[in-house]
Write a protein that holds these residues in place. Sequence first.
Motif, short mmCIF file in Angstrom:
data_model
loop_
_atom_site.label_atom_id
_atom_site.label_comp_id
_atom_site.label_asym_id
_atom_site.label_seq_id
_atom_site.Cartn_x
_atom_site.Cartn_y
_atom_site.Cartn_z
N ILE A 62 0.86 -1.18 0.00
CA ILE A 62 0.00 0.00 0.00
C ILE A 62 0.90 1.23 0.00
CG2 ILE A 62 -1.82 1.27 1.20
CD1 ILE A 62 -1.44 -2.28 2.19
N ILE A 63 0.79 2.02 -1.05
CA ILE A 63 1.56 3.25 -1.17
C ILE A 63 0.59 4.42 -1.01
CG2 ILE A 63 2.97 4.69 -2.71
CD1 ILE A 63 3.91 2.08 -4.09
N ALA A 64 0.97 5.38 -0.16
CA ALA A 64 0.13 6.55 0.07
C ALA A 64 0.90 7.82 -0.27
CB ALA A 64 -0.33 6.59 1.53
N LEU A 65 0.16 8.81 -0.75
CA LEU A 65 0.76 10.07 -1.18
C LEU A 65 -0.05 11.25 -0.63
CD1 LEU A 65 2.55 11.89 -3.03
CD2 LEU A 65 0.88 11.45 -4.84
N ASN A 66 0.64 12.16 0.06
CA ASN A 66 0.03 13.39 0.55
C ASN A 66 -0.09 14.35 -0.63
OD1 ASN A 66 -0.73 15.77 1.70
ND2 ASN A 66 0.97 15.89 3.14
N GLN A 67 -1.27 14.41 -1.23
CA GLN A 67 -1.47 15.25 -2.41
C GLN A 67 -1.63 16.73 -2.07
OE1 GLN A 67 -2.52 12.98 -6.10
NE2 GLN A 67 -4.45 12.97 -4.99
N LYS A 68 -1.75 17.05 -0.78
CA LYS A 68 -1.82 18.46 -0.39
C LYS A 68 -0.47 19.14 -0.62
CE LYS A 68 -5.43 18.82 3.09
NZ LYS A 68 -5.68 18.99 4.52
N LEU A 69 0.60 18.38 -0.40
CA LEU A 69 1.94 18.93 -0.57
C LEU A 69 2.27 19.05 -2.05
CD1 LEU A 69 4.39 19.91 1.06
CD2 LEU A 69 5.31 17.59 0.88
N ASN A 70 2.25 17.94 -2.76
CA ASN A 70 2.43 17.91 -4.21
C ASN A 70 1.61 16.74 -4.75
OD1 ASN A 70 4.39 20.02 -4.91
ND2 ASN A 70 5.80 18.83 -3.66
N ALA A 71 0.82 16.99 -5.76
CA ALA A 71 -0.02 15.95 -6.34
C ALA A 71 0.78 15.10 -7.33
CB ALA A 71 -1.22 16.58 -7.05
N ALA A 72 0.37 13.86 -7.46
CA ALA A 72 0.97 12.98 -8.46
C ALA A 72 0.58 13.48 -9.85
CB ALA A 72 0.48 11.56 -8.26
N THR A 73 1.49 13.33 -10.78
CA THR A 73 1.24 13.69 -12.17
C THR A 73 1.19 12.40 -12.99
OG1 THR A 73 3.59 13.86 -12.63
CG2 THR A 73 2.47 15.88 -11.92
N GLY A 74 0.83 12.52 -14.25
CA GLY A 74 0.83 11.35 -15.12
C GLY A 74 2.18 10.67 -15.14
N CYS A 75 3.24 11.46 -15.21
CA CYS A 75 4.60 10.91 -15.26
C CYS A 75 4.97 10.21 -13.95
CB CYS A 75 5.63 12.00 -15.55
SG CYS A 75 5.48 12.67 -17.21
N SER A 76 4.58 10.82 -12.81
CA SER A 76 4.94 10.20 -11.54
C SER A 76 4.14 8.92 -11.30
CB SER A 76 4.79 11.19 -10.38
OG SER A 76 3.46 11.65 -10.27
N ILE A 77 2.88 8.91 -11.73
CA ILE A 77 2.08 7.69 -11.62
C ILE A 77 2.65 6.61 -12.53
CG2 ILE A 77 -0.20 6.67 -12.04
CD1 ILE A 77 -1.38 9.39 -11.05
N ASP A 78 3.04 6.99 -13.74
CA ASP A 78 3.69 6.04 -14.65
C ASP A 78 4.94 5.45 -14.00
OD1 ASP A 78 1.80 6.47 -16.60
OD2 ASP A 78 3.11 7.66 -17.90
N ALA A 79 5.73 6.29 -13.33
CA ALA A 79 6.95 5.82 -12.68
C ALA A 79 6.62 4.79 -11.61
CB ALA A 79 7.71 7.00 -12.07
N SER A 80 5.56 5.02 -10.84
CA SER A 80 5.19 4.06 -9.80
C SER A 80 4.71 2.75 -10.41
CB SER A 80 4.14 4.65 -8.85
OG SER A 80 2.90 4.84 -9.50
N VAL A 81 3.96 2.83 -11.52
CA VAL A 81 3.49 1.62 -12.20
C VAL A 81 4.69 0.83 -12.74
CG1 VAL A 81 2.21 0.76 -14.21
CG2 VAL A 81 1.19 2.51 -12.72
N HIS A 82 5.64 1.52 -13.33
CA HIS A 82 6.85 0.83 -13.83
C HIS A 82 7.61 0.18 -12.68
CE1 HIS A 82 6.30 2.04 -17.92
NE2 HIS A 82 6.35 3.33 -17.63
N PHE A 83 7.67 0.85 -11.54
CA PHE A 83 8.33 0.29 -10.37
C PHE A 83 7.63 -1.01 -9.94
CE2 PHE A 83 8.29 -0.15 -5.72
CZ PHE A 83 9.64 -0.40 -5.50
N ILE A 84 6.31 -0.99 -9.86
CA ILE A 84 5.55 -2.18 -9.47
C ILE A 84 5.73 -3.29 -10.50
CG2 ILE A 84 3.23 -3.12 -9.08
CD1 ILE A 84 4.27 -1.44 -6.71
N GLN A 85 5.72 -2.93 -11.79
CA GLN A 85 5.94 -3.93 -12.84
C GLN A 85 7.32 -4.57 -12.71
OE1 GLN A 85 5.01 -1.36 -16.17
NE2 GLN A 85 3.01 -2.35 -16.47
N GLN A 86 8.31 -3.78 -12.31
CA GLN A 86 9.65 -4.33 -12.11
C GLN A 86 9.66 -5.31 -10.93
OE1 GLN A 86 12.33 -3.90 -14.27
NE2 GLN A 86 13.05 -5.64 -13.07
N LEU A 87 8.92 -4.98 -9.87
CA LEU A 87 8.80 -5.92 -8.74
C LEU A 87 8.16 -7.23 -9.21
CD1 LEU A 87 7.56 -3.73 -5.72
CD2 LEU A 87 9.88 -4.60 -6.15
#
Length: 161
Positions: A62-87
Amino acid sequence: MLVDFNTLPEESRVWIYQANRSFTEQELEEIQSKLDTFIENWTAHGSDLQSGYIIKYKRFIIIALNQKLNAATGCSIDASVHFIQQLEKDYNVDLMDKMNVSYKQGEFVAYKTLTDFKKMAKQKAVSKNTIVFNNLVNNIAEFKENWEVPVSESWHSRFLN
């Protein structure tokens, strides 16, 4: 920016990845190390993302992100998906398939395809009181309240007769 999951605000966005098997202790140590590194370096347009993670039942990341500080962008979400795919590749495990159901059998967490879960519901092998994991929750508040719930309180209830 890696922070303790439990210090993140209730409205922090969550992503839940369920494994089709339990991780070994050694795998968990390695995955935690990889998660630490990934989250420490996770950014959106160069800005740090304040996020944390927990691993539950040796099979849910379970990964959580405080979007009040900085929201995830398409690129950052893609990066997390690629990370999970690598796992997935590194540990020969399925983390991205949303068409599977995890549920509790006593203290044991079972994992079935949606088709098998539907059959089990028809055969009364699972009931309205069976605890399922609702991986569609959107934030930490929902995660705390509605992640582990009886079938009767989840989207899974549509499969009961």
